[in-house]
Write an enzyme that holds these catalytic residues in place. Structure first.
Site, PDB file in Angstrom:
ATOM      1  CE  LYS A 118      -3.390  -0.239   2.787  1.00  0.00           C
ATOM      2  NZ  LYS A 118      -2.972  -0.029   3.710  1.00  0.00           N
TER       3      LYS A 118
HETATM    4  C1  LIG Z   1      -3.700   0.481   4.925  1.00  0.00           C
HETATM    5  C2  LIG Z   1      -3.135   0.555   6.024  1.00  0.00           C
HETATM    6  C3  LIG Z   1      -3.857   0.455   7.400  1.00  0.00           C
HETATM    7  C4  LIG Z   1      -5.444   0.328   7.313  1.00  0.00           C
HETATM    8  O1  LIG Z   1      -5.910  -0.910   6.832  1.00  0.00           O
HETATM    9  P1  LIG Z   1      -7.272  -0.746   6.080  1.00  0.00           P
HETATM   10  O2  LIG Z   1      -7.853  -1.879   5.413  1.00  0.00           O
HETATM   11  O3  LIG Z   1      -7.466   0.572   5.296  1.00  0.00           O
HETATM   12  O4  LIG Z   1      -8.198  -0.505   7.355  1.00  0.00           O
HETATM   13  C5  LIG Z   1      -3.278   0.046   8.332  1.00  0.00           C
HETATM   14  N1  LIG Z   1      -1.804   0.021   8.657  1.00  0.00           N
HETATM   15  C6  LIG Z   1      -1.088   0.262   7.805  1.00  0.00           C
HETATM   16  C7  LIG Z   1       0.273   0.320   7.814  1.00  0.00           C
HETATM   17  C8  LIG Z   1      -1.635   0.606   6.304  1.00  0.00           C
HETATM   18  O5  LIG Z   1      -1.052   0.704   5.369  1.00  0.00           O
END
Ligand SMILES: *Cc1c(COP(=O)(O)O)cnc(C)c1O
Length: 456
Positions: free
Chosen positions: A111
Site C-alpha cells: 500500500k
Molecule cells: C490490502 C492488501 C491486500 C489486498 O489488496 P486489494 O487491493 O484490496 O485487493 C493483500 N495483501 C495485503 C498485505 C494487503 O495489505
C-alpha cells in the site's frame, strides 16, 4: 483526461476533481474515458526505463493535465526516497516462483507504493489550501500506509477506521503509535465491511461531505490504481515473455490494476485472484453470483473483505459500459443482497481472470513448506497467492505479488514455522511505544459526531 462514473456515463470530471473526491457523487466509481494502449515499439522503449521514469510515463497518461510529466517525476522521486531498495520493488526467483516484493516502503506493505504518491498529490492539487479531512477504512495495511504518507501534513486531517480486534497486533501498533496531531485512529466495533460502509455512507451524504471537505484514499480512489499499474509493467519487463500474475486479493484494487495494465497493451496471460475463505470473488468469477456473506476472520486479515468495491469497475466493463445496468446490479445488491451476471459476462471475466481460494490450513502449510524448502518466510497474504499459482496450469510463467513483510503477522508466522521473524530496523522501538485510539460503536452517527468534535 476526462472521467465518468460507473453509474453515470455522461459525467465530466477532471483528474483533480476525481482525486479530491475519491467516490463519485452518485456512489459510483470513477473511470477514465480513454485508456492509452502502448504498441510493441512503445513497450520496447518503456522496457529500458528505471522504475521512476516508467512510473512517469504510465501515471501521466491518466493525470496530465493538471499533473504533467515534470511534476509527476518530482512527486515520484520524493515519494520513493524512503524506500529501502533502489528500484522500489524487488524481483526474486525462488525455485519456480518469481516473487515481486512490493513491501520495501515505510510500513512494509504494498500500500505504501500508491499512498506515498497520493500524500504528495494532495499537496500538488489542493490549490485553495482549504483543510481536507480524509476518512479511510482499513483492514490493517491501508491505514498505516496512509498515516505514514500524511502525518504532519498541513491542511490535512486523517481519520482511520479499523475493525476493533480484527487486525494483527503489529498492524494496530504501527497505526496507533503515531503521535502526529493530524492523525486520528478509530477502532470500530465491527468488521472491515462495516468500516467501508460507514465511509461510503459519509461520502454519499452531500451535506456532511461538504461540511468537512471530505476526501478518501481507499482503493476506490483512482490514483491508487494508477500507481499500482507501474509494477506490473516493471515485473513483465524483467520476465520478457507472456506472464500470469498471482495477486493476494481483498478489495480487488491491486489485481484490477493488473487488468488495466493488460488493457494498456501489456502481454499478460491470466490474472490470478487469490482469496482466503472470504471468497466472494471466487464465487462471482466461477458462478456469476455476487453475494456477500459474513466476513470470516482469517490469517490474512487484509483480505477479510466481502464487499470488493473495485469489482464495480470491472462490472461496468463487462456490461459494455452500460451505466443503467450497473445501477440495476447495485440496487439488487442493496435490496436483495446479491446480483447476478450471465454466462456471456462470466466468459468475459474468465478470459482475463482465474480465481482460487486458499484456506487458513493451506496458508500455514505453504508458509511452512516454503520456509523448509527455501529458507524464505512468506507473509500469509503472499502465501495465498503462492498457493493459487501452484493450481494454474498454462504455458506462461507466473509472477507472484508479495504484498507484505512477514513481520506484520508475527503470530501467524510463529504458528507456521515455530520461529519469530527478525524485527525490521524501522520498527525496533515499536513494541515500547504508547498506543492511542478511540473505540467507537459501529454506528454512523457516533463516528460522525467524533469527527466533528475533533475538527472543531
Ligand atoms: C490490502 C492488501 C491486500 C489486498 O489488496 P486489494 O487491493 O484490496 O485487493 C493483500 N495483501 C495485503 C498485505 C494487503 O495489505
Amino acid at each position: 483526461m476526462n472521467y465518468i462514473s460507473t453509474r453515470n456515463k455522461s459525467l465530466n470530471f477532471d483528474f483533480r476533481n476525481i482525486f479530491l473526491r475519491g467516490l463519485a457523487p452518485d456512489g459510483g466509481l470513477f473511470l477514465p474515458t480513454d485508456i492509452k494502449k502502448f504498441n510493441e515499439k512503445e513497450l520496447k522503449e518503456l522496457s529500458s526505463l528505471n522504475y521512476i521514469d516508467l512510473g512517469v510515463e504510465i501515471i501521466s497518461k491518466f493525470c496530465s493535465p493538471p499533473l504533467d510529466k515534470n511534476k509527476i517525476k518530482i512527486i515520484l522521486e520524493k515519494a520513493y526516497s524512503s524506500f529501502d531498495t533502489k528500484n522500489i520493488v524487488k524481483m526474486k526467483k525462488i525455485d519456480n516462483i518469481n516473487l515481486l516484493e512490493l513491501y520495501h516502503g515505510p510500513t512494509l506493505a504494498f500500500k505504501d507504493i500508491a499512498m506515498q504518491v497520493i500524500g504528495l498529490m494532495y499537496e500538488a492539487l489542493n490549490l485553495n489550501k482549504k483543510k481536507i479531512n480524509i476518512i479511510v477504512a482499513t483492514s490493517g495495511d491501508t491505514g498505516s500506509a496512509a498515516i505514514a504518507a500524511l502525518k504532519g501534513k498541513k491542511n490535512i486531517n486523517l481519520f482511520v477506521l479499523h475493525p476493533h480486534e480484527k487486525i494483527s497486533n503489529i498492524q494496530r501498533k504501527i497505526m496507533t503509535t503515531c503521535d502526529s496531531s493530524n492523525i486520528y485512529n478509530i477502532a470500530v466495533k465491527g468488521n472491515f465491511d462495516d468500516c467501508q460502509k460507514i465511509v461510503k455512507q459519509m461520502f454519499n451524504e452531500e451535506e456532511f461531505r461538504e461540511k468537512i471537505n471530505m476526501s478518501g484514499v481507499n482503493s476506490i480512489n483512482w490514483a491508487r490504481i494508477i500507481c499500482q499499474i507501474v509494477y506490473y509493467f516493471y515485473a513483465y519487463f524483467q520476465m520478457s515473455s507472456k506472464v500470469n500474475f498471482s495477486v493476494p486479493t481483498g478489495n480487488f484494487g491491486d489485481v484490477y490494476a493488473g487488468y488495466i495494465a493488460k488493457k494498456m497493451g501489456l502481454p499478460i496471460d491470466k490474472l490470478i485472484v487469490a482469496t482466503n475463505e472470504n471468497d466472494i470473488l471466487c464465487r462471482v468469477i466461477n458462478s456469476g453470483e455476487y453475494k456477500p456473506s459474513h466476513v470470516k476472520p482469517s490469517l490474512s486479515p487484509s483480505m477479510d473483505i466481502q464487499v470488493a468495491s473495485n469489482f464495480e469497475r470491472l462490472l461496468f466493463d463487462i456490461l459494455n459500459g452500460d451505466d443503467q445496468k450497473v445501477i440495476k446490479s447495485m440496487k439488487s445488491l442493496n435490496e436483495n443482497g446479491f446480483f447476478k451476471i450471465n454466462e456471456e459476462e462470466i466468459k468475459k471475466i474468465k478470459k482475463n481472470f482465474v480465481a482460487e481460494k486458499i484456506n487458513d490450513a493451506d496458508t500455514l502449510r505453504i508458509i511452512k513448506d516454503f520456509f523448509i524448502n527455501y529458507g524464505f518466510i512468506l507473509d500469509p497474504h503472499t502465501a495465498t497467492a503462492v498457493g493459487a499459482s501452484y493450481k494454474i496450469k498454462n504455458n506462461s510463467k507466473t509472477v507472484v505479488l508479495g504484498t507484505a513483510h512477514p513481520y506484520k503477522f508475527l503470530e501467524t508466522i510463529k504458528l507456521a514455522i515455530g520461529k519469530n521473524v527478525e524485527t525490521p530496523k524501522q520498527f525496533s522501538n515499536l513494541l515500547k511505544k504508547v498506543e492511542k485510539f478511540e473505540i467507537i460503536d459501529n454506528k454512523l452517527n457516533d463516528i460522525k459526531k467524533y469527527i466533528i468534535e475533533k475538527i472543531k
